[in-house]
Design an enzyme around this catalytic site. Sequence first.
Site, PDB file in Angstrom:
ATOM      1  CG  ASP A  85      -1.920   1.129   1.183  1.00 56.75           C
ATOM      2  OD1 ASP A  85      -2.938   0.969   0.496  1.00 56.75           O
ATOM      3  OD2 ASP A  85      -1.686   2.172   1.826  1.00 56.75           O
ATOM      4  CG  LEU A  86       1.651   3.163  -3.696  1.00 60.49           C
ATOM      5  CD1 LEU A  86       1.399   4.000  -4.941  1.00 60.49           C
ATOM      6  CD2 LEU A  86       3.082   2.650  -3.670  1.00 60.49           C
TER       7      LEU A  86
ATOM      8  CG  ASP B 153      -3.321   3.762  -2.323  1.00 56.69           C
ATOM      9  OD1 ASP B 153      -4.165   2.859  -2.111  1.00 56.69           O
ATOM     10  OD2 ASP B 153      -3.042   4.632  -1.466  1.00 56.69           O
TER      11      ASP B 153
END
Length: 672
Positions: free
Chosen positions: A297-298, A340
Amino acid sequence: MQSYTTYKRLIAKTVIISLLTSLAVAFLYGIYIKKRAVDDLARVDARKTSRLAFEALYSAMEKGWSKKELDAIIVRLNEVEPQMKINAYRSPIVAQLFGDHNNDKQMRESDPMVAKAMQGEDILTGDDEIRYLYPIVVKQECVSCHTNAKVGDINGVIDVRFPVANLKISLTTMINSFIVFFILFTIIIFAVLYYKLNELLVQPIKQFILMIQDIISNNDMAKRISLKTKIMEVKNIENYFNKMLDSIQDYYEKLQELSDRDYLTGLYNRRKFEEFLTYEVKRSLRHRHKFTILMIDLDNFKYINDTYGHASGDLVLKEVTDIFSSNLRNADILARIGGDEFAVILPETPYENGHAVVEKLRASLEATPISLMFDQVSLTASFGIAEYPEQGENIESLLTGSDLAMYKAKRAGKNTIARADQSDQEMASEIQKKGEFLRRAIDEDRVEPFVQPIYDVKSGDIYGYEVLARIRDGQRYMAAGQFIEVAESLGFASKIDHIILTKGLNAREEREMWNKRFFFNLSTKSLFGGEYVDVIKSHYERQPKGEHTSGVTIEILEREAIHNVNGLMDIIEEMKKVGISFALDDFGSGFSSFVYLKYFDTDFVKIDGEFVKNIAVNEKDRIFVKHINQIAQEFGKKTIAEYVEDAETLEILKEIGVDFAQGFHYGRPHQI
């Protein structure tokens, strides 16, 4: 090069050939009928005439008439039919006794047919003129006069001549002949047409259908139609159908790609990732391999979208995809499973080796600045690792374990790598149990709508109902708070939303509650999915015309709205056009609440019940509710107070000027 014709030309050719054939056959058949009629009628008429002439002469001879009188009879017979000529020639036997008559001797010697007839043979000859020679045979009664003759001798020949043009063909013969002709001709024509149409039209169409069936049954869009035909229209069908197949194949391949891959990055999507994960579990079980999956997960990606815009955010996602891809093996599976969020399968890779790969990904992402407009940004991510079979022996447990590890990495401060431990596994196991419970509840149709009334504060009348989700578990019903978080994390929220929306609207129709507004809570995924719109539109179409009717309102939670402000603004604007209204739910629970009044064109503001329930004893809460109501009404919104649990709270809300209220004071949620 093969030449083609058209159906227009084929039909014209068929008509012309049929017409010419008909005329030719009719002409030839007419000649045949004429010839046959001439042959038949000539024999009949000639014999009849000869017989009559003989009988007339014989009758005269019986009376003893002279030669002169016999000649007169022949003359009169010729006068009956001017174009017919009758002559009688004596045989040598008669000539010996009575002498020759006119040129009898000359005819016997010069005319071979007369000579032949004198031998006792009747003769029919001629084309344009029919000539019939009838031998007169001596009978017993003739011997008394013709003393030198015996029975069976030839006394003479009657020669009858008449033109063919004078023959009258029988009408019955003509009609019957042409009936037979047209029947046979029609049969032949239809047989030829059947054969040609079958060859030129039916067989190509049959072949065309068989090829289509083959394409459908084998789902093979690469096949093409090839028809054996000389007809241009059929060839055009073949060409255009193959062009259509080209378009369908191209569309099918693009659709297949879109169904398997993320349109932005070109990576596999969640559905395809789970297919690969299922395959890898089976393969590793068979070969007793370990493998690792990663959830990524960014960190702070929302900041990039909000600061630089969504277009820049898309560029960042593509750059991140390139960074991850360049640090993975060809056999590794990289997928984008969310906005994301990324996921990776590392086949035949135990945890120790997998951790090294993840560290390589983390360090490479952190060390690679990404250019945006006139700026550069550095990006980090949180990584969760799960190993097969230690963290799970099926895809559900592996996905849950890696998700938990990723959230654990985020809680640890981001830009880190985490692995789910035993306590995390116990939590994951509990989530799995709840997920299985939700799945069974959905499959067994145990998700049911409850409603809580919303009252008009001034009039005291029911204004509408908020529709709430409940799950029937034996004799009791579970409230949404007991399962909604698990439903959202496991992807069941949209299904539950659809069930509650459908059942709630059906109940509104069945009870004819058209004058009551129904409020529904839908998750963000449901809102962006758009399926609910068709359900509500269909419901509106069934509303009675001419009566006072209300409508449907969708409630938006602030915690969900914050993730996609621009997208929700577009949805609200579009859906209001079809009569769907919106309400901001739990208003005041976040710091950005008042900002949403500016951007969201909603109709209602639902004041968070945490402020409402204490306004009778807490002055700060009362002031807060008062200002929320004032600002909302200045923006043109109606206000709804939640958690109204007593009459004193209701009186204060009346003083403040709140429009509507709901809570235990009015009624608890109940089955509709």
